[in-house]
Motif scaffolding. Structure first.
Motif, PDB file in Angstrom:
ATOM      1  N   GLU A  92       0.820  -1.215   0.000  1.00 47.35           N
ATOM      2  CA  GLU A  92       0.000   0.000   0.000  1.00 47.35           C
ATOM      3  C   GLU A  92       0.854   1.266   0.000  1.00 47.35           C
ATOM      4  O   GLU A  92       0.533   2.264   0.649  1.00 47.35           O
ATOM      5  N   VAL A  93       1.928   1.203  -0.772  1.00 48.52           N
ATOM      6  CA  VAL A  93       2.787   2.379  -0.953  1.00 48.52           C
ATOM      7  C   VAL A  93       2.321   3.036  -2.244  1.00 48.52           C
ATOM      8  O   VAL A  93       2.907   2.880  -3.311  1.00 48.52           O
ATOM      9  N   TRP A  94       1.216   3.777  -2.155  1.00 53.13           N
ATOM     10  CA  TRP A  94       0.489   4.198  -3.347  1.00 53.13           C
ATOM     11  C   TRP A  94       1.270   5.155  -4.234  1.00 53.13           C
ATOM     12  O   TRP A  94       1.143   5.104  -5.473  1.00 53.13           O
ATOM     13  N   LEU A  95       2.078   6.020  -3.657  1.00 53.45           N
ATOM     14  CA  LEU A  95       2.811   6.986  -4.464  1.00 53.45           C
ATOM     15  C   LEU A  95       3.841   6.286  -5.354  1.00 53.45           C
ATOM     16  O   LEU A  95       3.954   6.585  -6.546  1.00 53.45           O
ATOM     17  N   VAL A  96       4.562   5.347  -4.789  1.00 56.56           N
ATOM     18  CA  VAL A  96       5.543   4.581  -5.576  1.00 56.56           C
ATOM     19  C   VAL A  96       4.827   3.735  -6.623  1.00 56.56           C
ATOM     20  O   VAL A  96       5.291   3.602  -7.759  1.00 56.56           O
ATOM     21  N   ALA A  97       3.679   3.169  -6.226  1.00 59.56           N
ATOM     22  CA  ALA A  97       2.898   2.386  -7.187  1.00 59.56           C
ATOM     23  C   ALA A  97       2.474   3.252  -8.372  1.00 59.56           C
ATOM     24  O   ALA A  97       2.522   2.813  -9.531  1.00 59.56           O
ATOM     25  N   GLY A  98       2.077   4.491  -8.086  1.00 59.94           N
ATOM     26  CA  GLY A  98       1.704   5.411  -9.155  1.00 59.94           C
ATOM     27  C   GLY A  98       2.874   5.721 -10.067  1.00 59.94           C
ATOM     28  O   GLY A  98       2.734   5.714 -11.298  1.00 59.94           O
ATOM     29  N   ASP A  99       4.042   5.970  -9.478  1.00 59.42           N
ATOM     30  CA  ASP A  99       5.231   6.268 -10.289  1.00 59.42           C
ATOM     31  C   ASP A  99       5.596   5.085 -11.188  1.00 59.42           C
ATOM     32  O   ASP A  99       5.950   5.262 -12.361  1.00 59.42           O
ATOM     33  N   ALA A 100       5.520   3.870 -10.631  1.00 59.27           N
ATOM     34  CA  ALA A 100       5.887   2.675 -11.405  1.00 59.27           C
ATOM     35  C   ALA A 100       4.892   2.442 -12.545  1.00 59.27           C
ATOM     36  O   ALA A 100       5.274   2.169 -13.691  1.00 59.27           O
ATOM     37  N   ALA A 101       3.594   2.544 -12.235  1.00 60.38           N
ATOM     38  CA  ALA A 101       2.573   2.323 -13.260  1.00 60.38           C
ATOM     39  C   ALA A 101       2.651   3.397 -14.340  1.00 60.38           C
ATOM     40  O   ALA A 101       2.483   3.109 -15.536  1.00 60.38           O
ATOM     41  N   SER A 102       2.929   4.628 -13.941  1.00 63.76           N
ATOM     42  CA  SER A 102       3.060   5.717 -14.905  1.00 63.76           C
ATOM     43  C   SER A 102       4.239   5.471 -15.848  1.00 63.76           C
ATOM     44  O   SER A 102       4.140   5.686 -17.062  1.00 63.76           O
ATOM     45  N   SER A 103       5.344   5.003 -15.286  1.00 59.53           N
ATOM     46  CA  SER A 103       6.525   4.701 -16.108  1.00 59.53           C
ATOM     47  C   SER A 103       6.238   3.561 -17.077  1.00 59.53           C
ATOM     48  O   SER A 103       6.682   3.586 -18.231  1.00 59.53           O
ATOM     49  N   LEU A 104       5.478   2.562 -16.638  1.00 63.25           N
ATOM     50  CA  LEU A 104       5.081   1.476 -17.527  1.00 63.25           C
ATOM     51  C   LEU A 104       4.162   1.991 -18.636  1.00 63.25           C
ATOM     52  O   LEU A 104       4.234   1.534 -19.782  1.00 63.25           O
ATOM     53  N   GLY A 105       3.307   2.938 -18.294  1.00 63.80           N
ATOM     54  CA  GLY A 105       2.455   3.554 -19.305  1.00 63.80           C
ATOM     55  C   GLY A 105       3.269   4.275 -20.363  1.00 63.80           C
ATOM     56  O   GLY A 105       2.985   4.167 -21.568  1.00 63.80           O
ATOM     57  N   ASP A 106       4.312   5.009 -19.931  1.00 65.39           N
ATOM     58  CA  ASP A 106       5.184   5.705 -20.877  1.00 65.39           C
ATOM     59  C   ASP A 106       5.887   4.721 -21.803  1.00 65.39           C
ATOM     60  O   ASP A 106       5.993   4.954 -23.013  1.00 65.39           O
ATOM     61  N   LEU A 107       6.374   3.613 -21.230  1.00 68.40           N
ATOM     62  CA  LEU A 107       7.054   2.603 -22.044  1.00 68.40           C
ATOM     63  C   LEU A 107       6.103   2.002 -23.081  1.00 68.40           C
ATOM     64  O   LEU A 107       6.467   1.810 -24.246  1.00 68.40           O
TER      65      LEU A 107
END
Length: 280
Positions: A41-56
Motif C-alpha cells: 500500500e505504498v500508493w505513491l511509488v505504485a503510481g510512479d511505477a505504473a506511470s513509467s510502464l504507461g510511458d514505455l
C-alpha cells in the motif's frame, strides 16, 4: 516498511535502466516495484511505477497497454496522501490517458478523461469567458485543459461544444497576449466551420490566423505553417468565388515559400563554406 524500501529500490533501478536505454530491465524493474508497492500500500511509488510502464507502452505503440497502466497509475495517485507530487502525477496520467484514447479513436472517452484532469489540476474551462464583473485571471492551466477539451470534442464530432471551447481559449489567449494560442484557436474554428460548410466563417477564421503569424516571436520559424494557412484561406476564397482575395492569398503564400527557400539555400551555403574553411 520493508515493502516501501523494496519498492523504492526497484523503482530507482528501473529509472536508472531507462537512462541507459535498457527498456527490458526498466520494464521488469517497474513491474516488480508496482507489485511490491501495491502489496505494501505504498500508493505513491505504485503510481510512479505504473506511470513509467504507461510511458514505455505508449512509446512502443502499445496503446491498450498504455491505457491500462495510465488508468492504474491515476488510481494509485488518488489513493496516496494528497501532496503536490501525487496530484501532479495524477494530472499527468489523466492527460496522457486522454492523448492515448484520442490515438485509439475514442475521442469522447478522451474528453471525459480531460474533464477529470482539468478538475484535478484545478483548471476551470469556463474561466476564459469572464464574468459580469469583467474577465477573470486566466491561467495557463485553464487554457491548456480547455484546448484539450476542444480537440477531443472536435474529434468526437461535437462541433458546437468544440466551438464553445475554442472561443473560450481564444478569449483567454487574447487576454494573455498569447499569439501562438490565438492562431491555434482560429485554425481550430476554421476546421469546424469547414466541417459544417460554413465557408464565410472559415474564411473569417483563417484570415485572422494568417494575420497573426507575423506577430509571433520568430515568424520565420513558422513559415511553412503560415504558407499552409494562406493556401487554406485561398482555397476557401475559391469556394466562395472571391477571386481577388483568393489570388492575393496564393501570391503571398508563393512569395513566402520563395523567401523561405532562398533563406535555406543561403544557410546551407554558409554552412558548407564554414566547413570548407575549417577543413582547409
Amino acid at each position: 516498511m520493508f515493502a516501501a524500501a523494496s519498492a523504492k529500490r526497484r523503482l530507482k533501478r528501473g529509472l536508472a535502466a531507462l537512462k541507459t536505454g535498457d527498456t527490458a530491465v526498466a520494464r521488469e524493474s517497474f513491474e516488480a516495484a508496482l507489485r511490491t508497492a501495491r502489496l505494501g500500500e505504498v500508493w505513491l511509488v505504485a503510481g510512479d511505477a505504473a506511470s513509467s510502464l504507461g510511458d514505455l507502452a505508449r512509446d512502443s505503440a502499445d496503446l491498450p497497454g498504455a491505457e491500462h497502466h495510465y488508468r492504474l497509475a491515476a488510481t494509485q495517485y488518488r489513493r496516496a496522501p494528497r501532496t503536490a507530487r501525487s496530484v501532479g502525477g495524477r494530472v499527468r496520467c489523466l492527460e496522457s490517458l486522454g492523448d492515448v484514447l484520442l490515438l485509439e479513436g475514442r475521442p469522447w472517452d478522451a474528453y471525459r478523461e480531460f474533464q477529470e484532469g482539468a478538475t484535478a489540476a484545478g483548471a476551470d474551462p469556463s474561466r476564459p469567458m469572464g464574468t459580469e464583473h469583467g474577465v477573470e485571471f486566466v491561467s495557463r492551466e485553464d487554457l491548456r485543459w480547455t484546448s484539450h477539451l476542444a480537440t477531443a470534442a472536435q474529434a468526437a464530432g461535437r462541433r458546437r461544444l468544440a466551438n464553445d471551447h475554442y472561443e473560450k481559449v481564444l478569449a483567454g489567449c487574447e487576454l494573455r497576449g498569447d499569439i501562438a494560442g490565438q492562431i491555434m484557436c482560429w485554425e481550430g474554428l476554421a476546421a469546424l466551420a469547414e466541417d459544417m460548410m460554413a465557408w464565410n466563417d472559415a474564411a473569417h477564421a483563417l484570415y485572422h490566423a494568417s494575420n497573426l503569424y507575423p506577430a509571433l516571436p520568430d515568424p520565420e520559424a513558422h513559415t511553412r505553417e503560415w504558407v499552409q494557412c494562406l493556401r487554406d484561406l485561398g482555397a476557401v476564397y475559391k469556394t466562395l468565388g472571391r477571386r481577388d482575395e483568393q489570388v492575393r492569398a496564393f501570391k503571398l503564400a508563393v512569395r513566402l515559400e520563395q523567401v523561405d527557400s532562398s533563406a535555406r539555400v543561403n544557410s546551407n551555403s554558409e554552412t558548407m563554406a564554414h566547413d570548407e574553411h575549417h577543413r582547409s
